[in-house]
Write a protein that holds these residues in place. Structure first.
Motif, PDB file in Angstrom:
ATOM      1  N   PRO A 525       0.834  -1.217   0.000  1.00 27.96           N
ATOM      2  CA  PRO A 525       0.000   0.000   0.000  1.00 27.96           C
ATOM      3  C   PRO A 525       0.861   1.256   0.000  1.00 27.96           C
ATOM      4  O   PRO A 525       1.893   1.321   0.671  1.00 27.96           O
ATOM      5  N   GLU A 526       0.436   2.238  -0.767  1.00 32.95           N
ATOM      6  CA  GLU A 526       1.176   3.494  -0.836  1.00 32.95           C
ATOM      7  C   GLU A 526       0.812   4.381   0.342  1.00 32.95           C
ATOM      8  O   GLU A 526      -0.301   4.341   0.857  1.00 32.95           O
ATOM      9  N   GLY A 527       1.783   5.188   0.759  1.00 33.23           N
ATOM     10  CA  GLY A 527       1.542   6.146   1.819  1.00 33.23           C
ATOM     11  C   GLY A 527       2.062   5.720   3.172  1.00 33.23           C
ATOM     12  O   GLY A 527       1.998   6.498   4.132  1.00 33.23           O
ATOM     13  N   GLY A 528       2.588   4.490   3.284  1.00 36.06           N
ATOM     14  CA  GLY A 528       3.154   4.046   4.544  1.00 36.06           C
ATOM     15  C   GLY A 528       4.609   4.481   4.667  1.00 36.06           C
ATOM     16  O   GLY A 528       5.025   5.511   4.135  1.00 36.06           O
ATOM     17  N   LYS A 529       5.383   3.659   5.338  1.00 32.14           N
ATOM     18  CA  LYS A 529       6.798   3.989   5.534  1.00 32.14           C
ATOM     19  C   LYS A 529       7.697   3.361   4.477  1.00 32.14           C
ATOM     20  O   LYS A 529       8.925   3.457   4.567  1.00 32.14           O
ATOM     21  N   GLY A 530       7.094   2.738   3.486  1.00 33.41           N
ATOM     22  CA  GLY A 530       7.896   2.039   2.491  1.00 33.41           C
ATOM     23  C   GLY A 530       8.303   0.667   2.998  1.00 33.41           C
ATOM     24  O   GLY A 530       7.694   0.132   3.928  1.00 33.41           O
ATOM     25  N   ALA A 531       9.312   0.104   2.401  1.00 29.42           N
ATOM     26  CA  ALA A 531       9.743  -1.238   2.797  1.00 29.42           C
ATOM     27  C   ALA A 531      11.226  -1.426   2.514  1.00 29.42           C
ATOM     28  O   ALA A 531      11.731  -0.979   1.482  1.00 29.42           O
ATOM     29  N   ASN A 532      11.887  -2.078   3.452  1.00 24.74           N
ATOM     30  CA  ASN A 532      13.248  -2.557   3.251  1.00 24.74           C
ATOM     31  C   ASN A 532      13.180  -4.076   3.123  1.00 24.74           C
ATOM     32  O   ASN A 532      12.697  -4.762   4.034  1.00 24.74           O
ATOM     33  N   PRO A 555       8.100   5.190   0.157  1.00 27.68           N
ATOM     34  CA  PRO A 555       6.721   5.349   0.662  1.00 27.68           C
ATOM     35  C   PRO A 555       5.708   5.643  -0.435  1.00 27.68           C
ATOM     36  O   PRO A 555       4.620   5.070  -0.452  1.00 27.68           O
ATOM     37  N   LEU A 556       6.041   6.534  -1.390  1.00 31.55           N
ATOM     38  CA  LEU A 556       5.133   6.827  -2.507  1.00 31.55           C
ATOM     39  C   LEU A 556       5.486   5.881  -3.664  1.00 31.55           C
ATOM     40  O   LEU A 556       5.919   6.281  -4.740  1.00 31.55           O
ATOM     41  N   CYS A 557       5.280   4.588  -3.403  1.00 32.11           N
ATOM     42  CA  CYS A 557       5.831   3.554  -4.272  1.00 32.11           C
ATOM     43  C   CYS A 557       5.094   3.418  -5.599  1.00 32.11           C
ATOM     44  O   CYS A 557       5.645   2.848  -6.545  1.00 32.11           O
ATOM     45  N   LEU A 558       3.871   3.902  -5.713  1.00 28.95           N
ATOM     46  CA  LEU A 558       3.113   3.757  -6.948  1.00 28.95           C
ATOM     47  C   LEU A 558       3.239   4.972  -7.855  1.00 28.95           C
ATOM     48  O   LEU A 558       2.582   5.033  -8.895  1.00 28.95           O
ATOM     49  N   HIS A 559       4.056   5.939  -7.454  1.00 28.00           N
ATOM     50  CA  HIS A 559       4.335   7.072  -8.334  1.00 28.00           C
ATOM     51  C   HIS A 559       5.371   6.662  -9.377  1.00 28.00           C
ATOM     52  O   HIS A 559       6.246   5.847  -9.114  1.00 28.00           O
ATOM     53  N   GLN A 560       5.253   7.266 -10.547  1.00 28.68           N
ATOM     54  CA  GLN A 560       6.131   6.915 -11.658  1.00 28.68           C
ATOM     55  C   GLN A 560       6.663   8.185 -12.297  1.00 28.68           C
ATOM     56  O   GLN A 560       5.929   9.165 -12.489  1.00 28.68           O
ATOM     57  N   ARG A 561       7.933   8.163 -12.643  1.00 33.48           N
ATOM     58  CA  ARG A 561       8.562   9.331 -13.259  1.00 33.48           C
ATOM     59  C   ARG A 561       8.148   9.443 -14.716  1.00 33.48           C
ATOM     60  O   ARG A 561       8.010   8.436 -15.427  1.00 33.48           O
ATOM     61  N   ILE A 562       7.936  10.672 -15.192  1.00 34.03           N
ATOM     62  CA  ILE A 562       7.623  10.925 -16.597  1.00 34.03           C
ATOM     63  C   ILE A 562       8.606  11.967 -17.109  1.00 34.03           C
ATOM     64  O   ILE A 562       8.996  12.892 -16.399  1.00 34.03           O
TER      65      ILE A 562
END
Length: 619
Positions: A525-532, A555-562
């Motif tokens: 899920p996006e918005g948490g602390k991310g993951a190691n 944390p914002l793992c579902l964002h994608q660079r354009i």
């Protein structure tokens, strides 16, 4: 049109990096082309195939310093010169193994790619690109993001080579000197790039443009036509089946005899695909197969016979595999010299402009040979084998004989290896039999990649090992939703979470079949602390060893660079004021968003600080 190619396993080297196999150009003698190979143990060898037998021109001893890149010189008198990088030293050797050049670059980064033209030497590291001339620094460019691949092309003139960089921030940059001339945005991060000498432009709309093909992380291949002041995007080879990333691209052989070279691409999952161009200019697949591991390098030439050019593949674990069309290949190379008489009957002499063409253009040489043979009415009559014109043996029978010879050769190699193992066991027992030292010295290389699959809103973690995998253990400080992959040959078992040790996800993947690769798909899920994520990779070697790997999900793992944003689209804005620098701001964003470089280039920081100072003074 469906293309038929026969696989032939040629030899095994140590695990290899990308770009560590090169093919030397054809000589003016009626001989197959030599190949040079480097691996992670530091061994460099040059070899060729003569009548079904492997002939080694030279082979260096292991140094423990892995070979990271190899190249053939581009200068007039350098076409048979081999250059390679080991421990950031660039060395040059002749085709017979005599060292004639040695240069210590004294660079801090590991060199991933080299090119040589006359007195110019170009080296590409993780972020830095250097140009040395006559052993001295001439130009340096610091890329804003990682350099995934590099080439040098004669864009401005036949002797003026410009570097072309495929960068992780979704740009292909064309340099002149120490600065970019222009940048071409890409839809996904480019992973590999290759120069195409004979452009796929049948109408010759842009006669002065130089063509490159680059493969991306999302599995597409894109054509770029480069000129001195601009880049034009050509066709795009899509990836509708959502296959793996493209790791290698090659386009120097015309298998389909259409007048244009075919495009060959290799993927991370071991897929090998060959494409041809339709009359309308769109690529169509003519051949596909899948190997059991990732393809590090793809090249080609007249490797095992002179009947027709072949593909040559170097895999991650060090396998060298050929793909030959009907009538060619090592399985048919020992038929009694039919190739020599066939070449002489083609009506062309050997030498400049003859059957081998000029040494200055290897691709034209390949085309001249294959065209001469295919146009000869005596070359391939009614299913008869090219290499066996004199004997008149059907190709299937000749190929079966070739397989039998290959089996006998493999049995002899196995017997020799068993003898070497017995000798090493005796030495091991005499030295005290310390198993821990043996495990420590075991050669074992692992690569991993973790990327977002935006269509499924999940991540794909891919592992590639030089040795067959026994099992992989996964530990993470976040609760991951582990997804199934039908193509996996591993059985997953989960263990209860252990919050006291910050292990909220514990899983083990046990491989059932012999495999060198494993893919793990998960959702977070996006918005948490991310993951190691920490991986413990255990091969099937004895005694057991383990390699620990780490991957981070922001944390914002579902964002994608354009790379080409829609400036007319309405967006939200957040203003943060305070006493902080541009480097501080970038470090915050780097900790939140994926696909950002770890640090900004100094010129970017200076420009941003100057803009901020101008804005504050005006307000």
């Amino acid at each position: 049109m469906e293309l038929e190619l026969f696989r032939q396993d040629l030899l095994q080297t140590g695990a290899a990096s990308a770009g560590c196999l090169v093919v030397l150009p054809l000589s003016e003698e009626k001989k197959t082309q030599k190949i040079a190979i480097g691996d992670v143990t530091g061994v460099v060898q040059c070899l060729s195939f003569k009548k079904n037998d492997l002939s080694i021109s030279f082979k260096t001893l292991p140094t423990g310093q892995k070979v990271t890149s190899m190249a053939i010189g581009k200068g007039r008198n350098q076409r048979d010169r081999i250059f390679y990088v080991s421990d950031n030293q660039v060395k040059g050797v002749s085709r017979k193994g005599k060292e004639f050049f040695k240069f210590n670059t004294q660079l801090m980064e590991s060199i991933q790619h080299i090119d040589v033209y006359e007195k110019s030497l170009w080296t590409s590291g993780e972020y830095g690109f250097n140009h040395f001339f006559d052993g001295k620094d001439k130009d340096f460019f610091l890329s804003p993001d990682r350099i995934n691949a590099a080439e040098v092309l004669p864009i401005a003139s036949p002797t003026d080579y410009w570097p072309v960089l495929a960068c992780q921030d979704r740009f292909v940059r064309v340099l002149s000197g120490n600065a970019p001339v222009y940048e071409a945005p890409t839809a996904s991060a480019p992973r590999t790039i290759t120069f195409v000498a004979d452009s796929h432009d049948p109408q010759h709309r842009f006669p002065t443009a130089k063509e490159v093909l680059y493969g991306t992380e999302n599995g597409t291949v894109v054509q770029l036509l480069l000129e001195s002041d601009l880049a034009r995007q050509g066709f795009v080879l899509p990836n509708p089946k959502k296959l793996a990333s493209v790791k290698a691209v090659f386009s120097d052989i015309d298998f389909t005899k259409t007048g244009m070279t075919n495009m060959v691409l290799g993927r991370d999952d071991g897929s090998l695909e060959i494409y041809d161009l339709e009359d309308g200019g769109q690529p169509i697949m003519v051949f596909s197969t899948k190997l059991s591991e990732s393809l590090s390098t793809i090249t080609g030439g007249f490797i095992t016979s002179l009947a027709a050019p072949e593909l040559l593949i170097h895999t991650f674990s060090g396998k060298v595999i050929g793909f030959a069309p009907p009538g060619a290949g090592i399985l048919l190379a020992g038929s009694g010299g039919g190739v020599g008489s066939l070449l002489s009957s083609a009506g062309n002499g050997v030498g400049s402009g003859g059957i081998f063409g000029s040494n200055s253009n290897n691709n034209n040489s390949s085309g001249n040979i294959s065209n001469s043979i295919s146009n000869n009415p005596n070359a391939a009559g009614s299913g008869m084998l090219l290499a066996s014109v004199e004997t008149g043996v059907p190709e299937d029978d000749e190929r079966a004989r070739g397989y039998q010879k290959q089996i006998e050769r493999m049995k002899a190699e196995i017997a020799e290896l068993k003898h070497e193992v017995d000798e090493e066991n005796i030495k091991f027992q005499l030295s005290g039999g310390n198993v821990s030292k043996l495990a420590l010295a075991a050669p074992f290389s692992v690569e991993h990649r973790c990327r977002l699959v935006p269509e499924e809103a999940c991540y794909l973690l891919s592992l590639q090992s030089s040795a067959p995998l026994f099992c992989v253990a996964l530990q993470s400080n976040a609760r991951l939703e582990l997804l199934s992959i039908p193509s996996n040959v591993a059985i997953m078992s989960r263990s209860p979470e252990d919050p006291e040790n910050d292990a909220l996800t514990l899983a083990t993947y046990r491989c059932q079949d012999l495999t060198n690769q494993l893919s793990i798909k998960f959702r977070l899920p996006e918005g948490g602390k991310g993951a190691n994520i920490q991986l413990f990779v255990i091969p099937q070697a004895v005694p057991k060893t383990c390699v620990s790997l780490k991957a981070t999900v922001r944390p914002l793992c579902l964002h994608q660079r354009i790379s080409d944003p829609d400036m007319g689209r309405q967006v939200s804005e957040m203003v943060v004021k305070g006493d902080f620098s541009v480097a501080d701001m970038h470090s915050w964003l780097y900790g939140l968003l994926p696909e950002l470089p770890e640090r900004l280039a100094p010129d970017v920081i200076a420009a941003a600080e100057a803009a901020a100072a101008a804005a504050s003074s005006s307000s």
